[in-house]
Design an enzyme around this catalytic site. Structure first.
Site, PDB file in Angstrom:
ATOM      1  CG  LEU A 102      -1.956  -1.077   1.366  1.00  0.00           C
ATOM      2  CD1 LEU A 102      -2.749  -0.894   2.662  1.00  0.00           C
ATOM      3  CD2 LEU A 102      -2.891  -1.062   0.169  1.00  0.00           C
ATOM      4  CG  ASP A 103       0.522   3.977  -3.184  1.00  0.00           C
ATOM      5  OD1 ASP A 103       1.238   3.036  -3.563  1.00  0.00           O
ATOM      6  OD2 ASP A 103      -0.333   4.524  -3.907  1.00  0.00           O
ATOM      7  CE  LYS A 104       6.013   8.606   4.325  1.00  0.00           C
ATOM      8  NZ  LYS A 104       7.210   9.490   4.178  1.00  0.00           N
TER       9      LYS A 104
END
Length: 237
Positions: A102-104
């Site tokens: 998952l993106d930051k």
């Protein structure tokens, strides 16, 4: 079959040398009998092992559900930034990894495990495992967007995305949507909305296959999967 000293290490009773010291002191019992030989082979799934009166429980793999918070990397380690594994206090944390990324700035469901076979199956493009997200979108989302998502979108790669389901929860200058995709390209949902002239301002994963985010988990919190959750997940793939 597994060596007794390795079994005790795997179940959290210390390093190999610490475990040998426990054995030497006569603190370990196997099926009710005191054992001092570290090389003894036992059945890790059937043998009843206690150490200083505490039952040793062996689990071949670890499966944790985390509600990933924003601002944390989906990685095993990073010298500069905090990762999801920095939030885990489990004894087995050093062998865990996130299943997919998952993106930051994306939050929500993240599975942490040491089961490479399960992870591969969940992420395999051939399996087409559903991943459901809720997103806040800058821009008005309408039925034309629903149609284009269902057809697949050109996001700058060799092939368009697989057909995706777009459900509009509310529409206006800021819209709320639910998106189901069956692949996991880099920044995929953000790129899909950019392809239709919109911008994602918040993103949260709700489910992956049969596994749904426990809404009782605060951001950054995690728990072990229940036997039922694990069984359904394996059946799903």
């Amino acid at each position: 079959m597994m060596r007794l000293d390795k079994y005790l290490c795997e179940t959290g009773f210390g390093t190999r040398s610490q475990v040998k010291a426990l054995l030497k002191k006569g603190l370990v019992q196997v099926d009710g009998e005191t054992v001092k030989r570290p090389e003894l082979k036992i059945d890790e799934h059937r043998s009843q092992v206690t150490c200083a009166g505490t039952r040793a429980v062996y689990q071949e793999h670890v499966y944790l559900m985390m509600n990933k918070p924003q601002g944390v990397l989906s990685a095993t380690e990073d010298r500069r930034q905090k990762t999801v594994l920095d939030l885990v206090e489990e004894k087995a944390a050093d062998r865990l990894f996130p299943v997919g990324r998952l993106d930051k700035d994306t939050e929500g469901l993240l599975l942490l495990t040491d089961d490479g076979e399960l992870a591969h199956a969940l992420l395999s493009p051939k399996k087409h495992v559903d991943k459901v997200y809720e997103a806040e979108i800058q821009g008005q989302v309408g039925q034309e967007h629903v149609r284009r998502f269902a057809e697949g979108l050109d996001i700058g790669e060799k092939r368009p995305t697989l057909p995706a389901e777009l459900e509009i929860l509310s529409s206006g200058e800021t819209s709320r949507v639910r998106v189901t995709i069956r692949e996991g390209k880099f920044h995929q949902i953000k790129r899909m909305f950019l392809a239709v002239g919109c911008q994602v301002t918040a993103l949260r994963r709700l489910s992956m296959g049969s596994l749904c985010l426990d809404e009782g988990l605060e951001p950054g919190a995690y728990r072990a999967l229940s036997p039922e959750e694990l069984e359904r997940l394996k059946e799903h793939i």
